[in-house]
Design a protein around this motif. Structure first.
Motif: not given
Ligand SMILES: [Zn+2]
Length: 270
Positions: A92-121
């Protein structure tokens, strides 16, 4: 062929206002064509707990997100829709785009959508993060729509989440019955129309099957604001429209935590 899912989250949308305003032809058309379900959000009707529930299939007690600060959250153990789709089928390929940092920003307070860096690479997961709190949602939502339209057109990820917050921002500034809210609804509807067209093009040219889902995390009081337990603040909905396939056979009343398992089941179906 497996279904592809595009989940569109519109923050703080009073659907009845949008549909009654005539400013949301794309929403109206998708509702007309799709499966419609009402959904009642748990209190407090805040973005943090609301999106955490919708995106992880967890109750407030399970994810422990109680407000927009996310302190003490349990999200490491409550995997998001995209992660669960990947662990269910690792092609499965996945994509997330958001302008509210807690949803997607790994340097923020979340993120709700997990970073999964290995799959990003590996090119199987992509995250577009913008900061609407700093740069304004009208502008940032347009960037998010651009990035998502490009991703859908060029790559066609199997499971995508895209998030718009212009509507919520406008209601906080000007209330949910004013001109600014209606203008934000119009802009957001244009983003939705564009994404729908990108999906429809793939369906026509590649004979793919897509499920386009629209939802919100809470409504707004007429004067703007949310968090409480009034029907207008708790009101949410799910519009689920099949393109190149039938609409899903869901009930007309859904709980916010039921959306993830329902979508995972649609992804398993062939
Ligand atoms: Zn919200």
């Amino acid at each position: 062929m497996k279904t592809k899912v595009l989940l569109i989250g519109i923050d703080g949308l009073n659907l009845s206002t949008a549909l009654g305003s005539g400013r949301s032809p794309a929403l109206a058309a998708l509702k007309q064509a799709g499966h419609f379900a009402t959904m009642s959000m748990a209190v407090p009707t805040l973005s943090g707990p609301g999106w955490s529930t919708i995106l992880t299939g967890s109750t407030h007690a399970e994810h422990a997100v109680t407000d927009n600060l996310f302190s003490g959250h349990n999200l490491l153990y409550r995997h998001d829709l995209l992660s669960r789709a990947f662990y269910q089928d690792q092609s499965t390929t996945t994509f997330a785009a958001a302008g509210w940092p807690p949803l997607v920003d790994p340097s923020g307070v979340g993120p709700v959508i997990h970073e999964r860096r290995e799959q990003q690479r590996a090119g199987q997961h992509r995250v577009i993060s913008r900061d609407g709190e700093t740069y304004g949602y009208q502008r940032v939502d347009a960037e998010i729509a651009d990035a998502t339209a490009y991703a859908v057109t060029q790559a066609g990820p199997d499971v995508s989440f895209v998030y718009f917050c212009d509507t919520d921002d406008a209601a906080h500034l000007d209330g949910a019955v004013g001109q600014q809210y209606l203008d934000a609804i119009g802009r957001t509807d244009a983003h939705v129309a564009r994404l729908r067209a990108a999906v429809a093009h793939r369906v026509e040219s590649l004979a793919e099957k897509w499920l386009l889902i629209l939802t919100t995390d809470h409504g707004h009081k007429d004067g703007g604001g949310h968090g409480g337990d009034s029907p207008q603040e708790r009101a949410s909905f799910v519009i689920a429209t099949g393109l190149g396939r039938a609409n899903p056979d869901w009930t007309e009343r859904l709980t916010p935590e039921s959306l993830v398992p329902l979508l995972l089941a649609e992804l398993r179906d062939r």
